[in-house]
Motif scaffolding. Structure first.
Motif, PDB file in Angstrom:
ATOM      1  N   GLN A 140     -21.748 -27.275 -40.655  1.00  0.00           N
ATOM      2  CA  GLN A 140     -22.300 -28.284 -39.737  1.00  0.00           C
ATOM      3  C   GLN A 140     -22.807 -29.489 -40.546  1.00  0.00           C
ATOM      4  N   PRO A 141     -21.941 -30.475 -40.789  1.00  0.00           N
ATOM      5  CA  PRO A 141     -22.307 -31.606 -41.659  1.00  0.00           C
ATOM      6  C   PRO A 141     -23.102 -32.721 -40.972  1.00  0.00           C
ATOM      7  N   GLN A 142     -23.345 -32.624 -39.678  1.00  0.00           N
ATOM      8  CA  GLN A 142     -23.978 -33.717 -38.946  1.00  0.00           C
ATOM      9  C   GLN A 142     -25.361 -34.066 -39.478  1.00  0.00           C
ATOM     10  N   LEU A 143     -26.176 -33.058 -39.753  1.00  0.00           N
ATOM     11  CA  LEU A 143     -27.543 -33.311 -40.201  1.00  0.00           C
ATOM     12  C   LEU A 143     -27.577 -33.956 -41.580  1.00  0.00           C
ATOM     13  N   ALA A 188     -30.582 -29.393 -44.300  1.00  0.00           N
ATOM     14  CA  ALA A 188     -29.301 -30.028 -43.990  1.00  0.00           C
ATOM     15  C   ALA A 188     -28.158 -29.546 -44.886  1.00  0.00           C
ATOM     16  N   LYS A 244     -24.695 -27.539 -43.833  1.00  0.00           N
ATOM     17  CA  LYS A 244     -23.366 -28.078 -44.104  1.00  0.00           C
ATOM     18  C   LYS A 244     -22.491 -27.076 -44.857  1.00  0.00           C
ATOM     19  N   ALA A 258     -25.444 -36.079 -42.728  1.00  0.00           N
ATOM     20  CA  ALA A 258     -25.134 -37.493 -42.536  1.00  0.00           C
ATOM     21  C   ALA A 258     -26.377 -38.274 -42.109  1.00  0.00           C
ATOM     22  N   VAL A 259     -27.130 -37.733 -41.189  1.00  0.00           N
ATOM     23  CA  VAL A 259     -28.317 -38.431 -40.677  1.00  0.00           C
ATOM     24  C   VAL A 259     -29.453 -38.400 -41.690  1.00  0.00           C
TER      25      VAL A 259
END
Length: 105
Positions: A37-40, A28, A32, A42-43
């Motif tokens: 791509q910061p989505q992973l 992740a 990022k 966050a999860v």
């Protein structure tokens, strides 16, 4: 709860926390910072936080059952924050608890 049950619960939590931290740090975070791509993060970051809280509770339950010194319990808790350390700590704790010894000293 018996020591063996507390140990089993701790072992599961240590592995889940360790895998979650590795996914966060090795998958992740690079996504990022290198690919935007910061989505992973966050999860996975939120999941790791919740899983680490369970790791804390289960470690403290095991520490109470085995009558660990507070410093020993603290060192095992810190292992959940260092990549790969939870796996090493889990192995050492399992061996030491089964021998009836302190996990650290």
């Amino acid at each position: 709860m018996s020591i063996e049950t507390a140990l089993r619960n701790y072992r599961v939590a240590a592995w889940i926390t360790g895998v979650g931290l590795l996914v966060l740090v090795l998958v992740a975070m690079p996504l990022k910072y290198f690919f935007g791509q910061p989505q992973l993060v966050a999860v996975v970051g939120m999941m790791h936080g919740f899983l680490y809280m369970a790791y804390i509770v289960l470690t403290l339950l095991l520490a109470e059952r085995c009558r660990w010194k507070p410093l020993d319990a603290l060192l095992i808790l810190i292992a959940g924050t260092v990549p790969f350390a939870s796996f090493v700590a889990e192995r050492r704790v399992t061996q030491r608890v089964r021998l009836g010894r302190s996990p650290v000293s």
